[in-house]
Design an enzyme around this catalytic site. Sequence first.
Site, PDB file in Angstrom:
ATOM      1  N   LYS A   1       2.135  -8.891   5.995  1.00 27.96           N
ATOM      2  CA  LYS A   1       1.683  -8.661   4.601  1.00 27.96           C
ATOM      3  C   LYS A   1       0.058  -9.106   4.255  1.00 27.96           C
ATOM      4  O   LYS A   1      -0.027 -10.047   4.787  1.00 27.96           O
ATOM      5  CB  LYS A   1       2.442  -9.394   3.502  1.00 27.96           C
ATOM      6  CG  LYS A   1       2.438  -8.932   2.047  1.00 27.96           C
ATOM      7  CD  LYS A   1       3.127  -9.848   1.315  1.00 27.96           C
ATOM      8  CE  LYS A   1       4.153  -9.086   0.257  1.00 27.96           C
ATOM      9  NZ  LYS A   1       4.520 -10.218  -0.544  1.00 27.96           N
TER      10      LYS A   1
ATOM     11  N   GLY B   1       4.112  -6.752  -3.376  1.00 27.03           N
ATOM     12  CA  GLY B   1       3.893  -7.193  -4.380  1.00 27.03           C
ATOM     13  C   GLY B   1       2.181  -7.397  -4.666  1.00 27.03           C
ATOM     14  O   GLY B   1       1.916  -6.903  -5.832  1.00 27.03           O
ATOM     15  N   PHE B   2       1.432  -7.859  -3.802  1.00 30.43           N
ATOM     16  CA  PHE B   2      -0.090  -7.753  -3.973  1.00 30.43           C
ATOM     17  C   PHE B   2      -0.713  -7.433  -2.792  1.00 30.43           C
ATOM     18  O   PHE B   2      -1.801  -7.993  -2.505  1.00 30.43           O
ATOM     19  CB  PHE B   2      -0.545  -8.879  -4.863  1.00 30.43           C
ATOM     20  CG  PHE B   2       0.219 -10.074  -4.479  1.00 30.43           C
ATOM     21  CD1 PHE B   2      -0.089 -11.268  -3.474  1.00 30.43           C
ATOM     22  CD2 PHE B   2       1.322 -10.577  -5.129  1.00 30.43           C
ATOM     23  CE1 PHE B   2       0.702 -12.238  -3.123  1.00 30.43           C
ATOM     24  CE2 PHE B   2       2.123 -11.747  -5.136  1.00 30.43           C
ATOM     25  CZ  PHE B   2       1.824 -12.447  -3.889  1.00 30.43           C
ATOM     26  N   GLY B   3      -0.222  -6.322  -1.883  1.00 26.38           N
ATOM     27  CA  GLY B   3      -0.947  -6.220  -1.012  1.00 26.38           C
ATOM     28  C   GLY B   3      -0.358  -5.069   0.129  1.00 26.38           C
ATOM     29  O   GLY B   3       0.824  -4.943  -0.361  1.00 26.38           O
ATOM     30  N   LYS B   4      -0.933  -4.775   1.166  1.00 30.57           N
ATOM     31  CA  LYS B   4      -0.188  -3.594   1.897  1.00 30.57           C
ATOM     32  C   LYS B   4       0.771  -4.512   2.996  1.00 30.57           C
ATOM     33  O   LYS B   4       0.328  -5.627   3.386  1.00 30.57           O
ATOM     34  CB  LYS B   4      -1.291  -2.751   2.543  1.00 30.57           C
ATOM     35  CG  LYS B   4      -2.038  -2.061   1.818  1.00 30.57           C
ATOM     36  CD  LYS B   4      -2.998  -1.019   2.881  1.00 30.57           C
ATOM     37  CE  LYS B   4      -3.625  -0.123   2.120  1.00 30.57           C
ATOM     38  NZ  LYS B   4      -4.833   0.384   2.680  1.00 30.57           N
ATOM     39  N   VAL B   5       1.605  -3.817   3.399  1.00 28.72           N
ATOM     40  CA  VAL B   5       2.535  -4.456   4.374  1.00 28.72           C
ATOM     41  C   VAL B   5       2.419  -3.425   5.784  1.00 28.72           C
ATOM     42  O   VAL B   5       2.528  -2.314   5.520  1.00 28.72           O
ATOM     43  CB  VAL B   5       4.086  -4.460   4.053  1.00 28.72           C
ATOM     44  CG1 VAL B   5       4.905  -5.049   5.225  1.00 28.72           C
ATOM     45  CG2 VAL B   5       3.985  -5.173   2.788  1.00 28.72           C
TER      46      VAL B   5
ATOM     47  N   ASP C   1      11.990 -12.381  -9.164  1.00 27.56           N
ATOM     48  CA  ASP C   1      11.604 -11.064  -9.069  1.00 27.56           C
ATOM     49  C   ASP C   1      12.656 -10.299  -8.185  1.00 27.56           C
ATOM     50  O   ASP C   1      12.559  -9.644  -7.193  1.00 27.56           O
ATOM     51  CB  ASP C   1      10.214 -10.925  -8.226  1.00 27.56           C
ATOM     52  CG  ASP C   1       9.610  -9.423  -8.746  1.00 27.56           C
ATOM     53  OD1 ASP C   1      10.331  -8.717  -9.767  1.00 27.56           O
ATOM     54  OD2 ASP C   1       8.798  -8.913  -8.075  1.00 27.56           O
TER      55      ASP C   1
END
Length: 693
Positions: free
Chosen positions: A377, A358-362, A473
């Site tokens: 994350k 959703g708002f960053g790299k994993v 979501d």
Amino acid sequence: MGFQRFILCWVFLLFLPNPAKTQLDQELNFNGFNGVSNSSNMSLNGVASIEPNGMLKLTNDTLRVLGHAFYSAPVRFKNSTDGKAFSFSTSFVFTIVPEYPKLGGHGLAFIISPSKSLPGSLPSQYLGILNATVVGNFSNHIFAVEFDTVQDFEFGDINDNHVGIDINSLASNKSTPAGFFSNGNSTKENLNLTSGLPIQAWVDYDSVKNQVTVMLSPDSIKPRSPILTFDVDLSPILEDFMYVGFSASTGMLASSHYVSGWSFKMNGEAKSLDLEALPKLPDPKKKHSSALIVGISLSVLVFFILAAGLGFYIVHRIKNAEVIEPWELDIGPHRFRYNELKQATRGFRDKEVIGFGGFGKVYKGTLPNSETQVAVKRISNESRQGLQEFVSEIATIGRLRHRNLVQLLGWCRRRGDLLLVYDFMPNGSLDKYLFEKPKAILSWEQRFKIAQNVASGLLYLHEGWEQTVIHRDIKAGNVLLDSEMNGRLGDFGLAKLYEHGANPTTTRVVGTLGYLAPELTRTGKPTPSSDVFALGALLLELVCGRRPIEPKALPEELMLVDWVWEKWKAGAILEVVDPRLGAEFDDLEAVVVLKLGLMCSNNTPKARPTMRQVVRYLEGEAALPDAVASPGAYDGKKRGEFEDYVHSYPTSSGCEKASDWSCDDADVDFEGGSGSPPSVSGSRRGGSDRYPS
Ligand SMILES: *[C@@H]1O[C@H](CO)[C@@H](O)[C@H](O)[C@H]1NC(C)=O
Ligand SMILES: *[C@@H]1O[C@H](CO)[C@@H](O)[C@H](O)[C@H]1NC(C)=O
Ligand SMILES: *[C@@H]1O[C@H](CO)[C@@H](O)[C@H](O)[C@H]1NC(C)=O
Ligand SMILES: *[C@@H]1O[C@H](CO)[C@@H](O)[C@H](O)[C@H]1NC(C)=O
Ligand SMILES: *[C@@H]1O[C@H](CO)[C@@H](O)[C@H](O)[C@H]1NC(C)=O
Ligand SMILES: *[C@@H]1O[C@H](CO)[C@@H](O)[C@H](O)[C@H]1NC(C)=O
Ligand SMILES: *[C@@H]1O[C@H](CO)[C@@H](O)[C@H](O)[C@H]1NC(C)=O
Ligand SMILES: *[C@@H]1O[C@H](CO)[C@@H](O)[C@H](O)[C@H]1NC(C)=O
Ligand SMILES: *[C@@H]1O[C@H](CO)[C@@H](O)[C@H](O)[C@H]1NC(C)=O
């Protein structure tokens, strides 16, 4: 002949219970475990050990370990299989030292068990006693008194500091917050299990009254009244010979669990222990002084080099200090050290990236000590969602436990970086198996199971906890698949808590186009029913193998739900089933999922089923109604109101690279309420206004 007799005799002797076992007044007394050896007096397994000072250490603060310590010889509890269990009494002193003040887990238990190795038992919430398959089974023959320091919703724990009586399960038959009645006082005083101080416990079973009582005290005197009384006849639970001892475990929260003394007596009252006479924990402050002495004894030159090095180190530490905020201490899951996560992900190497959440790299990682695989994350600096979502995510998901949710294991915060650590899901996200060029085609059985999994995970969020959690979501990208291809819901960054029954307040609308309930775009109020709407879209996708809005499709097939509805009206519903399945699917199940998908996709919230109903339909516990209402119009407006946005809907090619995890194809994000125009954007847009500097 003589030889045979010798062998027979020998075999007989081997199996003859030794005299100590048959005593009806057997007594054990351990004032500390000095001179006690493994196997001959106590059987230790897991990480249990006996410290040089005579402390029995069940676990240290390594994550996810367990320790058992049983008296080596079995104890006779009945004199015939159908007979009545004898009375017994036991007293022991334990100390739980949490890894961080207030944060430790999971707990310790006194157990009576048919086995002294408890094969197959698990750490964490299972306390090293049972596992998920056997929990609750009558054939376990387990009696336990748990001293539990983590609240597990799965087992209905009352809090994170309780005492419970468990029979064949970890869902306590009776439990109470830890406490004690000091002598002559009728007010219960609270007792902190994780205080790091010794606590004496007494467990007594009276076979005449058929009653188990439990008492606690911070000192050597046995209180007059128990804090827990449970009426039960243990005869069917206990076998003739059983082992008695202790088990403890750690999970993503860890404590060191110690037992410093233990007495046990059959058909009589066990001796209380004198805390003063028992071994004590080493003073944790001692270590520093010896290091200091070494430092002083070094030559001046070395001393200066060290001092300089230390100076640099301190400056470095101050610059990178992990400031612990009050809310961080109130949160359940484990706080990881930054370096641990850096090591796990090999310095956050790009090679370890498995997706863009959703708002960053994993990142994929392997925890250095336990070899546990995790997904980390990293919430990026630029994210405009920042700290607020971070807190919300930890506070929510960290306390939720369900087999169909991706478990949050812990977190870490350092300067610009917010890091969340999750269970690693080896098979990635569902969308990679459904759309465009899938990795592999899911069979019908797998799809149907995933539908059931997601529904039961969502039911748990909606109803399984004291607060309603709205996911907000739900989409294929947020359904992750574990090693057995079970579906698990992930990414709770958008979930907010609502007290049951309270009116959800108007907040920012967040979600993904195609899964957004129409009323959301008007009222901005997410509800359980708006999750049901999104689930409807997901159910249709699972069967049809395509996205809810497919810009590349024929105009009449653009909106998946409209297309399915047209086919349903035309009596040709099975034509929408993913052509890649061929004829390999169950017609009846497919119709159930499609009909349910249509019912959930209804534009009118009231017409949608509840999650409980959805689960019942999917589990076959209730039959679906024959007729399905048209998903149809919503306040006179056509569903097609979404068509305006379709132009800006990016195709999946934009986010395909390395993306095994959720990829927010198109987030719709605008302030709710009066008709402010929605905008469609990628998830990486925007400033960093909420980000702490
Ligand atoms: C431990 O076992 C040994 C050998 O059986 C025995 O001699 C000793 O007394 C036992 N110690 C305790 C504390 O029970
Ligand atoms: C104790 O002894 C048993 C059997 O001899 C062995 O399996 C176990 O690993 C030992 N435990 C420890 C902690 O040494
Ligand atoms: C905990 O105990 C295990 C097994 O005895 C050992 O390998 C590990 O290093 C210990 N961990 C700590 C933090 O002391
Ligand atoms: C069974 O145990 C009771 C004590 O609880 C004892 O009185 C009785 O004699 C025992 N019976 C046998 C057959 O050993
Ligand atoms: C669960 O425990 C039982 C015995 O208590 C064991 O036989 C079984 O293999 C274990 N199951 C798993 C999945 O570990
Ligand atoms: C309980 O365990 C027994 C033996 O392990 C097994 O046969 C039985 O199916 C289990 N019962 C349940 C309800 O799991
Ligand atoms: C205790 O709880 C277990 C499982 O939670 C249940 O099967 C059992 O019947 C209960 N026993 C009593 C005596 O209440
Ligand atoms: C009983 O406990 C309460 C609360 O801990 C305390 O205020 C009170 O003095 C105690 N009374 C006696 C008689 O010890
Ligand atoms: C329990 O003890 C810990 C450590 O001393 C302390 O931080 C915490 O506040 C205590 N909790 C309660 C409920 O007293």
